[in-house]
Design a protein around this motif. Structure first.
Motif, PDB file in Angstrom:
ATOM      1  N   LEU A  96      19.302   0.332 -10.352  1.00 54.63           N
ATOM      2  CA  LEU A  96      18.101  -0.295 -10.903  1.00 54.63           C
ATOM      3  C   LEU A  96      17.633   0.467 -12.151  1.00 54.63           C
ATOM      4  CD1 LEU A  96      15.843  -2.369 -10.825  1.00 54.63           C
ATOM      5  CD2 LEU A  96      14.676  -0.979  -9.089  1.00 54.63           C
ATOM      6  N   VAL A  97      17.698   1.792 -12.105  1.00 54.92           N
ATOM      7  CA  VAL A  97      17.355   2.621 -13.258  1.00 54.92           C
ATOM      8  C   VAL A  97      18.205   2.205 -14.458  1.00 54.92           C
ATOM      9  CG1 VAL A  97      17.554   4.964 -14.224  1.00 54.92           C
ATOM     10  CG2 VAL A  97      16.519   4.628 -11.964  1.00 54.92           C
ATOM     11  N   HIS A  98      19.503   2.071 -14.226  1.00 54.31           N
ATOM     12  CA  HIS A  98      20.442   1.676 -15.276  1.00 54.31           C
ATOM     13  C   HIS A  98      20.086   0.285 -15.821  1.00 54.31           C
ATOM     14  CE1 HIS A  98      24.188  -0.133 -16.851  1.00 54.31           C
ATOM     15  NE2 HIS A  98      24.406   1.090 -17.323  1.00 54.31           N
ATOM     16  N   ASP A  99      19.771  -0.628 -14.921  1.00 53.03           N
ATOM     17  CA  ASP A  99      19.439  -2.007 -15.284  1.00 53.03           C
ATOM     18  C   ASP A  99      18.188  -2.056 -16.169  1.00 53.03           C
ATOM     19  OD1 ASP A  99      19.656  -4.755 -15.303  1.00 53.03           O
ATOM     20  OD2 ASP A  99      18.584  -5.028 -13.407  1.00 53.03           O
ATOM     21  N   ILE A 100      17.144  -1.341 -15.750  1.00 53.09           N
ATOM     22  CA  ILE A 100      15.879  -1.340 -16.506  1.00 53.09           C
ATOM     23  C   ILE A 100      16.085  -0.743 -17.903  1.00 53.09           C
ATOM     24  CG2 ILE A 100      13.558  -0.309 -16.641  1.00 53.09           C
ATOM     25  CD1 ILE A 100      13.513  -0.481 -13.499  1.00 53.09           C
ATOM     26  N   LEU A 101      16.716   0.426 -17.944  1.00 54.64           N
ATOM     27  CA  LEU A 101      16.847   1.128 -19.227  1.00 54.64           C
ATOM     28  C   LEU A 101      17.786   0.399 -20.191  1.00 54.64           C
ATOM     29  CD1 LEU A 101      16.918   4.840 -17.982  1.00 54.64           C
ATOM     30  CD2 LEU A 101      14.997   3.600 -19.002  1.00 54.64           C
ATOM     31  N   THR A 102      18.889  -0.120 -19.685  1.00 54.63           N
ATOM     32  CA  THR A 102      19.822  -0.823 -20.587  1.00 54.63           C
ATOM     33  C   THR A 102      19.210  -2.137 -21.088  1.00 54.63           C
ATOM     34  OG1 THR A 102      20.952  -1.754 -18.646  1.00 54.63           O
ATOM     35  CG2 THR A 102      21.992   0.125 -19.724  1.00 54.63           C
ATOM     36  N   GLN A 146       3.639   4.654 -21.611  1.00 54.32           N
ATOM     37  CA  GLN A 146       4.367   4.827 -20.351  1.00 54.32           C
ATOM     38  C   GLN A 146       4.076   3.680 -19.390  1.00 54.32           C
ATOM     39  OE1 GLN A 146       3.736   7.540 -16.995  1.00 54.32           O
ATOM     40  NE2 GLN A 146       5.687   8.488 -17.517  1.00 54.32           N
ATOM     41  N   MET A 147       5.168   3.146 -18.839  1.00 54.81           N
ATOM     42  CA  MET A 147       5.066   1.976 -17.977  1.00 54.81           C
ATOM     43  C   MET A 147       5.586   2.261 -16.574  1.00 54.81           C
ATOM     44  SD  MET A 147       7.010  -1.671 -18.461  1.00 54.81           S
ATOM     45  CE  MET A 147       6.970  -1.503 -20.227  1.00 54.81           C
ATOM     46  N   GLY A 148       4.918   1.679 -15.595  1.00 55.85           N
ATOM     47  CA  GLY A 148       5.421   1.661 -14.231  1.00 55.85           C
ATOM     48  C   GLY A 148       6.092   0.325 -13.990  1.00 55.85           C
ATOM     49  N   THR A 149       7.313   0.337 -13.485  1.00 56.34           N
ATOM     50  CA  THR A 149       8.035  -0.922 -13.267  1.00 56.34           C
ATOM     51  C   THR A 149       9.068  -0.769 -12.169  1.00 56.34           C
ATOM     52  OG1 THR A 149       9.276  -2.708 -14.359  1.00 56.34           O
ATOM     53  CG2 THR A 149       9.838  -0.449 -14.994  1.00 56.34           C
ATOM     54  N   SER A 150       9.475  -1.902 -11.614  1.00 58.35           N
ATOM     55  CA  SER A 150      10.588  -1.893 -10.650  1.00 58.35           C
ATOM     56  C   SER A 150      11.517  -3.078 -10.928  1.00 58.35           C
ATOM     57  CB  SER A 150      10.034  -1.991  -9.213  1.00 58.35           C
ATOM     58  OG  SER A 150       9.295  -3.194  -9.056  1.00 58.35           O
ATOM     59  N   ASP A 151      11.373  -3.663 -12.130  1.00 60.06           N
ATOM     60  CA  ASP A 151      12.139  -4.865 -12.451  1.00 60.06           C
ATOM     61  C   ASP A 151      12.442  -4.901 -13.948  1.00 60.06           C
ATOM     62  OD1 ASP A 151      12.843  -7.839 -11.495  1.00 60.06           O
ATOM     63  OD2 ASP A 151      11.850  -7.939 -13.459  1.00 60.06           O
ATOM     64  N   ALA A 152      13.700  -5.066 -14.295  1.00 59.25           N
ATOM     65  CA  ALA A 152      14.134  -4.991 -15.697  1.00 59.25           C
ATOM     66  C   ALA A 152      13.532  -6.096 -16.565  1.00 59.25           C
ATOM     67  CB  ALA A 152      15.664  -5.038 -15.770  1.00 59.25           C
ATOM     68  N   VAL A 153      13.546  -7.321 -16.070  1.00 57.98           N
ATOM     69  CA  VAL A 153      13.047  -8.451 -16.873  1.00 57.98           C
ATOM     70  C   VAL A 153      11.548  -8.323 -17.101  1.00 57.98           C
ATOM     71  CG1 VAL A 153      12.771 -10.966 -16.950  1.00 57.98           C
ATOM     72  CG2 VAL A 153      14.913  -9.972 -16.108  1.00 57.98           C
ATOM     73  N   ARG A 154      10.841  -7.972 -16.035  1.00 52.66           N
ATOM     74  CA  ARG A 154       9.383  -7.801 -16.162  1.00 52.66           C
ATOM     75  C   ARG A 154       9.051  -6.632 -17.108  1.00 52.66           C
ATOM     76  NH1 ARG A 154       8.241  -7.784 -10.889  1.00 52.66           N
ATOM     77  NH2 ARG A 154       8.011  -5.520 -10.771  1.00 52.66           N
ATOM     78  N   ALA A 155       9.828  -5.565 -16.998  1.00 51.32           N
ATOM     79  CA  ALA A 155       9.614  -4.408 -17.874  1.00 51.32           C
ATOM     80  C   ALA A 155       9.779  -4.796 -19.336  1.00 51.32           C
ATOM     81  CB  ALA A 155      10.598  -3.292 -17.517  1.00 51.32           C
ATOM     82  N   LEU A 156      10.773  -5.616 -19.621  1.00 51.49           N
ATOM     83  CA  LEU A 156      11.014  -6.049 -20.999  1.00 51.49           C
ATOM     84  C   LEU A 156       9.875  -6.937 -21.495  1.00 51.49           C
ATOM     85  CD1 LEU A 156      12.782  -6.218 -23.518  1.00 51.49           C
ATOM     86  CD2 LEU A 156      13.996  -8.134 -22.447  1.00 51.49           C
ATOM     87  N   THR A 157       9.446  -7.863 -20.652  1.00 54.43           N
ATOM     88  CA  THR A 157       8.335  -8.751 -21.030  1.00 54.43           C
ATOM     89  C   THR A 157       7.097  -7.932 -21.393  1.00 54.43           C
ATOM     90  OG1 THR A 157       9.177 -10.423 -19.510  1.00 54.43           O
ATOM     91  CG2 THR A 157       6.912 -10.702 -20.258  1.00 54.43           C
ATOM     92  N   GLY A 192       7.850   4.403 -10.109  1.00 52.82           N
ATOM     93  CA  GLY A 192       7.726   5.853 -10.124  1.00 52.82           C
ATOM     94  C   GLY A 192       8.895   6.535  -9.455  1.00 52.82           C
ATOM     95  N   ALA A 193       8.586   7.498  -8.565  1.00 58.92           N
ATOM     96  CA  ALA A 193       9.624   8.303  -7.908  1.00 58.92           C
ATOM     97  C   ALA A 193      10.540   7.480  -7.011  1.00 58.92           C
ATOM     98  CB  ALA A 193       8.970   9.432  -7.111  1.00 58.92           C
ATOM     99  N   ALA A 194      10.115   6.263  -6.621  1.00 56.77           N
ATOM    100  CA  ALA A 194      10.983   5.397  -5.807  1.00 56.77           C
ATOM    101  C   ALA A 194      12.279   5.072  -6.554  1.00 56.77           C
ATOM    102  CB  ALA A 194      10.254   4.109  -5.433  1.00 56.77           C
ATOM    103  N   LEU A 195      12.208   5.056  -7.891  1.00 56.37           N
ATOM    104  CA  LEU A 195      13.392   4.734  -8.695  1.00 56.37           C
ATOM    105  C   LEU A 195      14.457   5.842  -8.647  1.00 56.37           C
ATOM    106  CD1 LEU A 195      11.670   3.180 -11.847  1.00 56.37           C
ATOM    107  CD2 LEU A 195      12.992   1.958 -10.112  1.00 56.37           C
ATOM    108  N   PHE A 223       0.796   4.435  -4.379  1.00 55.54           N
ATOM    109  CA  PHE A 223       0.701   3.110  -5.006  1.00 55.54           C
ATOM    110  C   PHE A 223       1.934   2.817  -5.861  1.00 55.54           C
ATOM    111  CE2 PHE A 223      -1.030   5.498  -8.623  1.00 55.54           C
ATOM    112  CZ  PHE A 223      -0.494   4.811  -9.705  1.00 55.54           C
ATOM    113  N   SER A 224       2.520   3.873  -6.456  1.00 54.70           N
ATOM    114  CA  SER A 224       3.733   3.689  -7.261  1.00 54.70           C
ATOM    115  C   SER A 224       4.938   3.454  -6.357  1.00 54.70           C
ATOM    116  CB  SER A 224       3.994   4.931  -8.123  1.00 54.70           C
ATOM    117  OG  SER A 224       3.394   4.800  -9.381  1.00 54.70           O
ATOM    118  N   ILE A 225       5.095   4.348  -5.386  1.00 54.53           N
ATOM    119  CA  ILE A 225       6.286   4.301  -4.533  1.00 54.53           C
ATOM    120  C   ILE A 225       6.317   3.022  -3.691  1.00 54.53           C
ATOM    121  CG2 ILE A 225       7.440   5.441  -2.577  1.00 54.53           C
ATOM    122  CD1 ILE A 225       6.734   8.104  -3.886  1.00 54.53           C
ATOM    123  N   SER A 226       5.145   2.602  -3.192  1.00 53.95           N
ATOM    124  CA  SER A 226       5.123   1.384  -2.362  1.00 53.95           C
ATOM    125  C   SER A 226       5.511   0.147  -3.170  1.00 53.95           C
ATOM    126  CB  SER A 226       3.734   1.192  -1.732  1.00 53.95           C
ATOM    127  OG  SER A 226       2.773   1.002  -2.751  1.00 53.95           O
ATOM    128  N   GLY A 227       5.309   0.201  -4.496  1.00 57.25           N
ATOM    129  CA  GLY A 227       5.693  -0.914  -5.354  1.00 57.25           C
ATOM    130  C   GLY A 227       7.094  -0.764  -5.915  1.00 57.25           C
TER     131      GLY A 227
END
Length: 326
Positions: free
Chosen positions: A130-136, A81-92, A121-124, A114-118
């Motif tokens: 952004l959710v669509h971008d990360i998952l696709t 399980q990963m915490g992310t807010s960016d599709a490219v970084r998540a893939l890397t 997590g629930a901020a997504l 700490f999750s939401i401020s970055g």
């Protein structure tokens, strides 16, 4: 990986490390999530094989810190399980771990600051694009299955709408924690709202919330219609909750956890943290056992506390021989 009729260990920060995951599987868990790890941390890591203990380690370059440890035995059931807010970084980040895990999961439910401020997590939950971008992005570029875990939104309709958007990205399953971001653990999980999501989707839904006894797995499954069921606190307090034969005595579970921590050379701070969490539910850290755990500085200290000195000595002697030192 199939997500039908599975008992699942939930992702738990600082707790869901290799010893607890393996112990959960021994007691009956079919799928085990690792603790959430932030993408920023993973992209600073490299993959290493630890020949001495037989593990695969994701290690922070320059420091040698083990960020994630797994082994061949759990390859078919462990979910990273990963915490992310960016599709490219998540893939890397995902590309570093994906060959050693059964699936990669994106955390969209953690309510901690700490999750939401970055923006994770629930901020997504409030950022469907952004959710669509990360998952696709992950789906298009990984051979490993992709899943995600969400919380309930303000209304059941909103949750269903987001879940439908998530389904369209092609994820293999969706875990739903039956609480809203503002809810506290003592607030009852809203199983009926998980049922609304199940009814709206065709992909497997994993129900999460208020599973404390083995019988609760079936109760929530019937109440929600979910494909599989996930346990968090119930598993932390006594990980043998997954056993169809009934819970193992608490003292035995702690001893088994210490043995697994010794065998897999788990970080002592991590081991102590998990033991303290186990103790706090049934007892008090001010009592002798709690104080002794807090004072322990090594796994050998914990082995002594839980009567596992012989086991600790046996493991260490074998490790010494295997390492080729004569």
């Amino acid at each position: 990986m199939e997500y039908k009729n599975k008992l699942v260990l939930a992702p738990m920060v600082r707790v869901g490390t290799l010893p607890l995951r393996l112990l959960a599987a021994e007691y009956g868990a079919d799928i085990t999530y690792g603790e959430e790890i932030i993408d920023h941390k993973i992209i600073k890591c490299e993959r290493r094989i630890n020949e001495v203990i037989g593990s695969t380690d994701i290690v922070e370059k320059g420091t040698g810190n083990i960020v994630f440890r797994t082994c061949h035995e759990e390859r078919s059931r462990v979910i990273f399980q990963m915490g992310t807010s960016d599709a490219v970084r998540a893939l890397t980040a995902a590309q570093i771990v994906c060959k050693d895990v059964a699936a990669v999961d994106i955390n969209m439910g953690c309510p901690k600051s700490f999750s939401i401020s970055g923006g994770m997590g629930a901020a997504l939950l409030a950022k469907p694009e952004l959710v669509h971008d990360i998952l696709t992005t992950l789906k298009r570029n990984l051979d490993t299955p992709v899943t995600c875990k969400i919380r309930l939104l303000k209304s059941s309709q909103d949750t269903v709408e987001l879940a439908r958007r998530i389904e369209k990205t092609g994820v293999s399953a969706l875990a739903v924690h039956g609480r809203r971001v503002a809810d506290r653990p003592r607030d009852p999980a809203k199983w009926s709202e998980i049922a609304d999501v199940v009814a709206a989707l065709s992909i497997p839904v994993i129900a999460n919330g208020d599973v404390f006894e083995y019988e609760d797995f079936q109760r929530i499954k019937v109440a929600t219609g979910a494909s599989s069921v996930m346990a968090a606190r119930g598993a932390l307090w006594n990980v043998s909750v997954f056993s169809p034969h009934g819970k193992v005595p608490w003292e035995d579970v702690k001893r088994e956890y210490v043995r697994k921590s010794i065998l897999w050379d788990n970080d002592v701070k991590s081991t102590k943290h998990t033991l303290k969490e186990m103790i706090m539910h049934y007892s008090c850290l001010e009592l002798p056992e709690g104080k002794a755990v807090i004072k322990s500085e090594t796994l050998a200290d914990l082995a002594h506390l839980y009567g596992e000195e012989k086991y600790c000595k046996f493991v260490n002697e074998n490790r010494w021989l295997c390492s080729g030192i004569r």
